[in-house]
Design a protein around this motif. Structure first.
Motif, mmCIF file in Angstrom:
data_model
loop_
_atom_site.group_PDB
_atom_site.id
_atom_site.type_symbol
_atom_site.label_atom_id
_atom_site.label_comp_id
_atom_site.label_asym_id
_atom_site.label_seq_id
_atom_site.Cartn_x
_atom_site.Cartn_y
_atom_site.Cartn_z
ATOM 1 N N THR A 1 7.407 -2.617 9.968
ATOM 2 C CA THR A 1 6.127 -3.472 11.230
ATOM 3 C C THR A 1 4.915 -2.665 11.961
ATOM 4 N N GLY A 2 3.946 -3.003 12.062
ATOM 5 C CA GLY A 2 2.679 -1.813 12.859
ATOM 6 C C GLY A 2 1.719 -1.108 12.062
ATOM 7 N N THR B 1 3.399 -0.809 -2.376
ATOM 8 C CA THR B 1 4.389 -0.589 -3.145
ATOM 9 C C THR B 1 5.915 -1.294 -2.332
ATOM 10 N N ARG B 2 5.385 -0.043 -1.380
ATOM 11 C CA ARG B 2 6.479 -0.387 0.235
ATOM 12 C C ARG B 2 6.737 -0.176 1.550
ATOM 13 N N LYS C 1 3.445 -7.512 11.132
ATOM 14 C CA LYS C 1 2.993 -7.958 12.308
ATOM 15 C C LYS C 1 1.110 -6.867 12.784
ATOM 16 N N MET C 2 0.954 -6.721 11.363
ATOM 17 C CA MET C 2 -0.687 -6.520 11.826
ATOM 18 C C MET C 2 -1.924 -7.749 11.577
ATOM 19 N N ILE D 1 6.448 5.888 5.491
ATOM 20 C CA ILE D 1 4.769 5.029 4.372
ATOM 21 C C ILE D 1 3.292 5.303 5.453
ATOM 22 N N HIS D 2 3.653 5.569 7.300
ATOM 23 C CA HIS D 2 2.993 5.394 7.724
ATOM 24 C C HIS D 2 2.013 6.796 7.973
#
Length: 268
Positions: free
Chosen positions: A94-95, A88-89, A205-206, A129-130
């Motif tokens: 990045t990463g 969702t978000r 970028k994954m 989010i991480h």
């Protein structure tokens, strides 16, 4: 049906807003369902309420099937909710899955989700989010599968990745996946479809290689139940190779396990 305000001795999350009720602060608890909440959140409490089904409470640890729902697809609600929140978000971050979330918050939210069982608190209040990604990875790492997390390394998966012919390798891996316990198979399929969507996001970028490095040791077990430090080190490249090969399988293969019911997986 709540009792007069009580004083909190041990910090607990509010059952409505999810934020912690700190030591010494006032709280109210429902006599019927035992829901604990801030006095200000009382008006938002659902009415009438129903007693919480104790048999849905999750264990602190166990195999994947211990957390799976009774009907297919057998994907734990915690996994579904984390993936839904990430998609969702998080697909512009990045990463994603490589950048760690705050360890204390990851532990706290994992504990909160496990204690909630099937009635999970909303993850929208988790600012980073991480942290949600960290909860998902930590849950998977904490599973007590005997030889693997979602899929064992031996006897077939590790050997299958060494097959030089791509078609033969794909056939061997499909066979391995189809023979997994249903909860492991369905959850693996759900995660593969999710990781493929992450890999397609230019913002994250994954790519498949990066995701396989992150999820190899998380999703693939070791060659033995009690690996030595040396064996763990030697297994890591093979675990990453297995995940990379799994991600190369067609999406239709994975959808065959969860695709028709996937719309029902998203929590309401």
């Amino acid at each position: 049906d709540s009792v007069p305000p009580l004083q909190v001795i041990r910090p607990e999350p509010c059952g409505i807003c999810g934020s912690r009720i700190r030591f010494g602060k006032a709280a109210v608890k429902c006599r019927q369902c035992q829901l604990l909440l801030h006095p200000k959140c009382r008006e938002q409490c659902p009415s009438p309420c129903a007693p919480r089904p104790h048999h849905h409470a999750w264990p602190r640890e166990g195999v994947l099937a211990d957390f799976a729902p009774p009907t297919p697809p057998l994907v734990p609600t915690l996994v579904v909710q984390c993936v839904t929140e990430v998609e969702t978000r998080g697909l512009t971050e990045t990463g994603l899955y490589r950048v760690p979330g705050a360890e204390q918050l990851v532990r706290e939210w994992k504990r909160r989700l496990l204690r909630a069982g099937g009635a999970l608190p909303a993850l929208g209040s988790v600012a980073d989010i991480h942290v949600v990604c960290g909860v998902l990875k930590d849950f998977l790492r904490g599973l007590k599968e005997p030889l693997g997390l979602l899929i064992p390394l031996t006897p077939l998966p590790g050997a299958a990745t060494d097959i030089p012919d791509d078609a033969a390798c794909s056939t061997a891996l499909r066979h391995v996946v189809s023979k997994l316990p249903p909860a492991n198979r369905d959850t693996l399929a759900f995660l593969m479809l999710h990781l493929l969507r992450v890999s397609c996001s230019p913002h994250c970028k994954m790519d498949v290689l990066n995701l396989s490095r992150v999820f190899g040791p998380t999703l693939v077990g070791h060659g033995s139940a009690n690996p030595t430090p040396l064996a763990i080190m030697e297994d890591t490249p093979r675990q990453c190779k297995v995940v990379a090969r799994l991600l190369s399988l067609p999406t239709d293969f994975w959808r065959g396990f969860v695709g028709t019911e996937q719309e029902n997986l998203v929590p309401t």
